[in-house]
Design an enzyme around this catalytic site. Structure first.
Site, PDB file in Angstrom:
ATOM      1  N   ASP A  60      -2.556   2.042   4.775  1.00 33.12           N
ATOM      2  CA  ASP A  60      -3.507   2.029   3.658  1.00 33.12           C
ATOM      3  C   ASP A  60      -3.007   2.885   2.503  1.00 33.12           C
ATOM      4  O   ASP A  60      -2.847   4.099   2.641  1.00 33.12           O
ATOM      5  CB  ASP A  60      -4.856   2.598   4.127  1.00 33.12           C
ATOM      6  N   HIS A  85      -1.601  -2.386   2.919  1.00 33.20           N
ATOM      7  CA  HIS A  85      -2.840  -2.737   2.204  1.00 33.20           C
ATOM      8  C   HIS A  85      -2.914  -1.867   0.955  1.00 33.20           C
ATOM      9  O   HIS A  85      -3.164  -0.664   1.041  1.00 33.20           O
ATOM     10  CB  HIS A  85      -4.022  -2.470   3.165  1.00 33.20           C
ATOM     11  N   MET A 128      -4.646  -0.536  -2.036  1.00 27.27           N
ATOM     12  CA  MET A 128      -5.917  -0.315  -2.746  1.00 27.27           C
ATOM     13  C   MET A 128      -5.577   0.423  -4.029  1.00 27.27           C
ATOM     14  O   MET A 128      -5.899   1.606  -4.199  1.00 27.27           O
ATOM     15  CB  MET A 128      -6.872   0.480  -1.854  1.00 27.27           C
ATOM     16  N   SER A 145      -4.877   1.281  12.106  1.00 25.60           N
ATOM     17  CA  SER A 145      -4.635   1.880  10.797  1.00 25.60           C
ATOM     18  C   SER A 145      -4.229   3.335  10.949  1.00 25.60           C
ATOM     19  O   SER A 145      -4.987   4.152  11.489  1.00 25.60           O
ATOM     20  CB  SER A 145      -5.896   1.796   9.936  1.00 25.60           C
ATOM     21  N   ASP A 198     -11.159  -5.601   8.093  1.00 24.30           N
ATOM     22  CA  ASP A 198     -10.746  -4.201   7.945  1.00 24.30           C
ATOM     23  C   ASP A 198     -11.942  -3.330   7.582  1.00 24.30           C
ATOM     24  O   ASP A 198     -12.528  -3.492   6.504  1.00 24.30           O
ATOM     25  CB  ASP A 198      -9.678  -4.133   6.833  1.00 24.30           C
ATOM     26  N   MET A 203      -3.869   4.247  -1.207  1.00 22.95           N
ATOM     27  CA  MET A 203      -4.996   4.469  -2.129  1.00 22.95           C
ATOM     28  C   MET A 203      -4.526   5.309  -3.304  1.00 22.95           C
ATOM     29  O   MET A 203      -3.833   6.315  -3.108  1.00 22.95           O
ATOM     30  CB  MET A 203      -6.113   5.220  -1.399  1.00 22.95           C
ATOM     31  N   HIS A 211      -1.139  -0.951  10.417  1.00 24.70           N
ATOM     32  CA  HIS A 211      -1.808  -1.092   9.124  1.00 24.70           C
ATOM     33  C   HIS A 211      -1.624   0.192   8.319  1.00 24.70           C
ATOM     34  O   HIS A 211      -1.896   1.296   8.797  1.00 24.70           O
ATOM     35  CB  HIS A 211      -3.289  -1.372   9.372  1.00 24.70           C
ATOM     36  N   MET A 244     -12.696  -7.089   3.547  1.00 24.66           N
ATOM     37  CA  MET A 244     -13.145  -5.699   3.712  1.00 24.66           C
ATOM     38  C   MET A 244     -14.549  -5.717   4.305  1.00 24.66           C
ATOM     39  O   MET A 244     -15.467  -6.299   3.733  1.00 24.66           O
ATOM     40  CB  MET A 244     -13.193  -4.969   2.360  1.00 24.66           C
TER      41      MET A 244
END
Ligand code: DX5
Ligand code: ZN
Length: 216
Positions: A35, A66, A68, A8, A175, A37, A33, A137
């Protein structure tokens, strides 16, 4: 199938992102990966499209995005255009999951769904055949460097049972807080993609750490 590793970049050095992407290019990482957010679905903001585009420009490995974020349908096309190979949305943030997954696939991306630690795997029973990937998660989403939640093993077992019965090619990704202590049991239980952020980038030799997560 041998399991995959997906470091990540949330734990990378953002002031030296190109260097860290090249490190991953020259490692045994299978995916990168990414992320995202939004400060709403999770109490933190990471980065947006210009950064994903920049990562895509230098990365030679598929980007595993991913999301979020609340109501992810609004941004699926933008992330596909930015270079995502897979797009994973949170079941807790999505009202019409089936429609969302079809939209992701129509854009040519692998479609994934993520479950928070409190969300039961049973919620996937009627959608399991439509999934390319499930992301379990193993910490509460929002931050890197948190402690692995042990109930994850049971959830991986549950999803492995569902996958064996209805979708044998499913990617089962774990993850959060993944390290060399929990990785062997996760893989033995059925995980086939391991995400790791801090464990990789805080180590003395990230490339070797990736190789050990892959083979150890
Ligand atoms: C957490 C993110 C994770 C995070 C993992 O909200 O979804 O992907 O980057 O970082 P570590 O491996 O440090 O827990
Ligand atoms: Zn993640």
């Amino acid at each position: 199938m041998n399991h995959l590793t997906a470091p990540s970049i949330l734990a990378a050095d953002f002031a030296n992102l190109q260097r860290d992407i090249e490190l991953l290019n020259n490692s045994e990482a299978d995916w990168i990966h990414v992320d995202i957010m939004d400060g709403l679905f999770v109490p933190n903001i990471s980065f947006g499209f210009p950064v994903v585009e920049a990562v895509h420009k230098y990365a030679t490995k598929p980007l595993d995005v991913h999301l979020m974020i609340t109501d992810p349908d609004r941004y699926i096309k933008a992330f596909a255009d930015a270079g995502a190979a897979s797009i994973t949305v949170h079941i807790e943030a999505t009202t019409h999951l089936h429609r969302t997954l079809q939209a992701i696939k129509e854009l040519g991306c692998r479609a994934g769904v993520a479950l928070n630690p409190h969300t039961p795997v049973a919620l996937l029973e009627d959608i399991i055949a439509d999934l390319d990937l499930v992301l379990i998660m193993s910490v509460n989403p929002g931050f890197g460097g948190q402690k692995f939640i042990n109930n994850t093993y049971k959830k991986v077992e549950d999803i492995k049972d569902l996958s064996s019965a209805h979708n044998p090619g499913l990617f089962i990704e774990v993850d959060g807080g993944v390290n060399l202590q929990n990785a062997p049991q996760l893989v033995a239980t059925g995980a086939n993609v391991l995400v790791a952020g801090n464990f990789v980038f805080s180590s003395d030799d990230p490339r070797q750490t990736i190789a050990r997560l892959k083979h150890g």
